[in-house]
Design a protein around this motif. Structure first.
Motif, PDB file in Angstrom:
ATOM      1  N   UNK A 245       0.834  -1.207   0.000  1.00 43.30           N
ATOM      2  CA  UNK A 245       0.000   0.000   0.000  1.00 43.30           C
ATOM      3  C   UNK A 245       0.865   1.253   0.000  1.00 43.30           C
ATOM      4  N   UNK A 246       1.926   1.246   0.818  1.00 44.25           N
ATOM      5  CA  UNK A 246       2.822   2.411   0.895  1.00 44.25           C
ATOM      6  C   UNK A 246       3.512   2.651  -0.443  1.00 44.25           C
ATOM      7  N   UNK A 247       3.974   1.602  -1.078  1.00 43.44           N
ATOM      8  CA  UNK A 247       4.677   1.718  -2.365  1.00 43.44           C
ATOM      9  C   UNK A 247       3.753   2.287  -3.442  1.00 43.44           C
ATOM     10  N   UNK A 248       2.470   1.888  -3.397  1.00 45.98           N
ATOM     11  CA  UNK A 248       1.514   2.328  -4.420  1.00 45.98           C
ATOM     12  C   UNK A 248       0.767   3.612  -4.039  1.00 45.98           C
ATOM     13  N   UNK A 249       1.021   4.112  -2.830  1.00 43.33           N
ATOM     14  CA  UNK A 249       0.370   5.344  -2.405  1.00 43.33           C
ATOM     15  C   UNK A 249      -1.128   5.203  -2.215  1.00 43.33           C
TER      16      UNK A 249
END
Length: 520
Positions: A245-249
């Motif tokens: 989720x963090x990587x994909x924003x």
């Protein structure tokens, strides 16, 4: 940048001992393993490839070998009290390429020699089935414990010969029928038998003689035995979900929604939980991006050839197939029905069940399989090269998003004009299927529907600004097609939508095998 999560994910690891001793992540299925091992004896279990069947058999092997140390902290630890050690014969038919009669014999001979090195052999034993029976008997007598037999991918030789070499198929069928038949005649020496495979063959091989097997492939109690439930995904992979989720924003809920659309949706019982494909889930977390990981590990060429050979109407397959259980749970070699193999191979799954009429609805489990399968079909029905398919579909969508109907129709016409001669001799249905494939593939990027019942337009495409309603007339006029849209009220369901409605009437010229005129 924050430190990446680096937990060990068991991609391609099929040995339970390796997973446990090397500290790979393991989704605990051992409560079900214990229940199966202690409530029955001879089992058959079917699942698609890359669904964890080999790991399951390895888990049974560790359990029946008394490896209590490997199960520390797992559910089974509190269930098993004795941890008895049994002789385990684990036959894996995955490894060999079965293109000649000797291929099957060599792998059976290799395993038999390995077991005989431990339990002994008499010179008078020559056939694989005779040697198998005697080594089971000796193991039982020498150990004082009943024997466990685990067979992984029992049907691999049959599937490799099916549709390619009838003589070889007959050779394998006879050899395996005799070999597997030992499991019935040696019953008194056996504690547990478990066979896995993709396909349940009817009338041939193992199931004609070995009819005492308990087929648990569609049992409610074991619907979650292989694969990952949504709850298991959230419980076991929270760090990986958070990181993705963090990587994909995006939020973790967004990740779960996307993973559900792509990889969930397998049902092995009408009331069973939806199962995620474990191979695609693990690869997504490892590579930290979404992809068609399961689909790319094996192309369904044989299934597509089977579809063509049987003259099956692909549009039915793409919209969902209604079938009684008997028509898709067993594969009859001579039957003109490709659905059982497509279902058992994992390209279709149970989506609904009509209790009154006892019929199932089978459909693609998820977007990975749906669009992978449709995309794979395109070159069998058009001349479009693989590297061009994505380009064409992308352009189709872009042109409709900006309201450029003429560019879309010209591209569609060019698409048909490029058919090679051998494709141009096809029937009217062939062209209907091609239209179907084009609009279905557009559904990856925009909402697209193709008619599956009377009283609806041939195709509807929804973009952020427009809703297009298409009607195609074979050897009629574009004006007639447009008039039908009005007469039948195809626009009415979208009247209050707010987007601009565009009706497109198209004539298809059978003589020229291409789109003629269009108006909108």
């Amino acid at each position: 940048m924050e430190m990446l999560v680096t937990r060990k994910l068991p991609i391609g690891i099929q040995t339970f001992e390796n997973i446990r001793t090397a500290n790979y992540l393991y989704v605990d299925k051992t409560a079900l393993v214990w229940r199966i091992a202690n409530t029955g004896k001879p089992y058959f279990f079917s699942r698609p490839r890359r669904f964890g069947k080999s790991l399951l058999l390895s888990t049974f092997e560790a359990y029946f070998s008394g490896r209590k140390d490997l199960f520390e902290g797992l559910a089974i630890e509190g269930m098993e009290k004795e941890w008895n050690v049994h002789p385990v014969f684990h036959l894996d038919l995955n490894a060999e390429k079965y293109d000649r009669p000797e291929g099957l014999y060599s792998i059976l001979d290799r395993y038999l020699k390995m077991w005989e090195a431990r339990w002994g052999k008499d010179e008078g034993e020559t056939t694989p089935s005779g040697r198998f029976f005697e080594v089971i008997r000796r193991a039982y007598e020498q150990s004082g414990r009943e024997v466990v037999v685990l067979i992984d991918e029992y049907d691999k030789p049959l599937l490799q010969a099916l549709g390619r070499d009838d003589a070889l198929l007959a050779n394998y069928r006879d050899s395996l029928k005799a070999f597997y038949g030992v499991l019935k005649s040696a019953d008194r020496y056996l504690r547990f038998v478990f066979l896995t495979g993709v396909t349940k063959f009817s009338q041939i091989s193992v199931f004609s003689d070995l009819n005492q097997l308990n087929d648990i492939s569609m049992d409610y109690n074991y619907a979650t035995l292989c694969g990952i439930t949504l709850e298991e995904l959230k419980e076991n992979f929270q760090p990986e979900i958070t990181q993705l989720a963090a990587i994909n924003g995006v939020t973790t809920d967004d990740i779960l929604t996307k993973m559900t659309a792509l990889y969930d949706g397998y049902h092995f019982h009408p009331r069973g939980e939806g199962m995620f494909n474990p191979f695609s889930v693990l690869n997504t977390f490892y590579k930290q991006e979404f992809g068609s990981y399961w689909f790319q590990t094996g192309t369904p060429t044989f299934l597509v050839e089977l579809l063509k050979k049987s003259d099956y109407d692909l549009r039915e397959l793409l919209d969902g197939v209604e079938a009684p259980a008997s028509s898709f749970t067993e594969y009859r070699v001579n039957a003109d029905n490709p659905i059982p193999l497509i279902f058992q191979s994992g390209y279709l799954t149970i989506k609904d069940y009509d209790k009154e009429f006892q019929t199932y609805t089978l459909a693609f489990p998820n977007d990975e399989v749906k669009y992978g399968f449709i995309d794979f079909l395109v070159p069998f029905y058009t001349s479009l090269a693989e590297e061009e398919r994505g380009f064409y579909i992308g352009k189709f969508v872009q042109e409709l998003r900006v309201g450029n109907v003429d560019a879309f129709m010209k591209r569609l016409r060019a698409f048909f004009a490029d058919f090679p001669y051998e494709l141009n001799t096809r029937t009217e249905r062939h062209y209907q299927v091609v239209f179907y494939l084009v609009f279905k593939l557009m559904g990856q990027f925009t909402e697209a529907e193709v008619r599956s019942a009377r009283g609806r337009a041939d195709a509807v495409v929804k973009t952020p600004k427009y809703i297009y309603v298409f009607e195609f007339k074979l050897d009629g006029s574009a004006e007639q097609a447009l008039q039908q849209i009005d007469d039948k009220g195809y626009l009415l369901p979208y009247a209050v939508d707010g987007r601009e409605l565009v009706k497109v009437g198209v004539d298809f010229n059978a003589a020229e095998r291409n789109i003629g005129n269009w108006i909108y």
